[in-house]
Scaffold this motif. Structure first.
Motif, short mmCIF file in Angstrom:
data_model
loop_
_atom_site.label_atom_id
_atom_site.label_comp_id
_atom_site.label_asym_id
_atom_site.label_seq_id
_atom_site.Cartn_x
_atom_site.Cartn_y
_atom_site.Cartn_z
N TYR A 191 5.97 -2.12 0.07
CA TYR A 191 6.18 -3.34 0.85
C TYR A 191 7.60 -3.36 1.39
CZ TYR A 191 8.34 -4.82 -3.54
OH TYR A 191 9.12 -4.88 -4.68
N LYS A 210 2.69 -11.57 2.72
CA LYS A 210 2.75 -12.71 1.81
C LYS A 210 4.20 -13.16 1.70
CE LYS A 210 1.40 -15.40 -1.71
NZ LYS A 210 0.41 -16.50 -1.61
N THR A 221 -2.12 -1.77 2.45
CA THR A 221 -3.41 -1.99 1.82
C THR A 221 -3.98 -0.64 1.36
OG1 THR A 221 -4.61 -1.70 3.88
CG2 THR A 221 -3.85 -3.95 3.35
N ARG A 236 -1.19 3.31 -5.17
CA ARG A 236 -0.45 2.05 -5.17
C ARG A 236 -0.58 1.33 -3.84
NH1 ARG A 236 5.30 3.09 -5.79
NH2 ARG A 236 5.52 0.91 -6.36
N TYR A 237 -0.75 0.03 -3.90
CA TYR A 237 -0.81 -0.78 -2.69
C TYR A 237 -0.19 -2.14 -2.99
CZ TYR A 237 -4.92 -2.88 -4.95
OH TYR A 237 -5.76 -3.51 -5.83
N GLN A 244 0.47 -5.64 -3.96
CA GLN A 244 -0.10 -6.71 -4.78
C GLN A 244 1.02 -7.72 -5.03
OE1 GLN A 244 -1.62 -3.50 -7.65
NE2 GLN A 244 -3.22 -5.07 -7.85
N ARG A 278 2.60 -8.58 -8.33
CA ARG A 278 3.28 -7.53 -9.09
C ARG A 278 4.65 -7.19 -8.51
NH1 ARG A 278 -0.73 -2.74 -10.78
NH2 ARG A 278 1.07 -2.39 -12.13
#
Length: 248
Positions: free
Chosen positions: A33, A66, A82, A99-100, A102, A105
């Motif tokens: 991210y 987000k 994603t 891994r994506y 979340q 987390r």
């Protein structure tokens, strides 16, 4: 009167869109991210163009976003990859990263540090530094001695990157200096650079590290006396602020 630049064809525009999306996906394949500001640096586009690219990628389900809030009150919108995006980020002969993004987390307590390290990565790669590896993904280091990143400069020298967003106590610098010099001796990298947000912070970090001469390190219950030789060790250490990284 100068001629107007030729307009791109539809095929050329689609190719450019794909290139921009691939740059973001390759970055998020590892980083998972980031913020719009980092994406803007990565693409070299305006704020509006970057937002348009991110929104298009979200509609294609390659990324999602987000807004989060840290304890300090910082509340950035994070754009993360994603599972579909991980699949599309693969180059030939690569397997998708498991891994994506979340949001639950995300390490909010270290988020500003994480984004700062991402900025250093973008700046390094734009200056033709290569092979960036985040410390938490390197098998060469345990949790106690993990650097923020390892990267190779255009001349082939391997650097350990330390992003010093906040000052540490003296004992922390003793432990870090010991493990970094030990890693240099073992050939894991050849230089260490501490990067701070401002010139003032850089001066304070330099002073804290270079003032160390003799100290004790406790490993496996055994105390070890460490002596720093400025003539031998200090040339291996560098200090700079974010705006002057990477060094030329």
């Amino acid at each position: 009167m100068s001629a107007l630049p030729p307009q791109m064809s539809f095929a050329e525009r689609m190719q450019r869109v794909e290139q921009k999306q691939n740059i973001i996906l390759r970055f998020l394949r590892d980083e998972i991210y980031t913020t719009q500001k980092i994406a803007q640096m990565l693409l070299g586009l305006s704020e509006i163009q970057t937002k348009r690219t991110l929104v298009a990628m979200e509609k294609a389900e390659l990324i999602t976003h987000k807004q989060v809030q840290t304890q300090s009150g910082w509340s950035p919108a994070l754009w993360g990859i994603t599972p579909h995006g991980q699949g599309m980020a693969c180059a030939d002969n690569e397997l998708p990263n498991d891994r994506y993004f979340q949001p639950a987390r995300v390490g909010l307590s270290i988020l500003q540090h994480t984004i700062g390290v991402q900025r250093l990565r973008v700046q390094a790669e734009k200056a033709d530094w290569t092979g960036w590896v985040n410390g938490d993904k390197s098998a060469d280091f345990d949790a106690e001695s993990r650097p923020d990143a390892i990267v190779t400069d255009p001349r082939g020298a391997v650097w350990c990157i330390e992003y010093e967003r906040t000052m540490k106590v003296r004992s922390k610098y003793e432990g870090i200096l010991f493990t970094r010099l030990k890693a240099i001796k073992a050939g894991r990298f050849s230089r260490v650079i501490w990067v701070s947000d401002t010139p003032q912070a850089t001066r304070l970090v330099r002073q804290a590290v270079l003032s160390l001469r003799e100290f004790e390190i406790k490993r496996a219950g055994v105390k070890q006396k460490i002596e720093i030789d400025p003539a031998r060790h200090h040339p291996l250490l560098s200090f700079t602020d974010m705006s002057n990284f990477p060094p030329r």
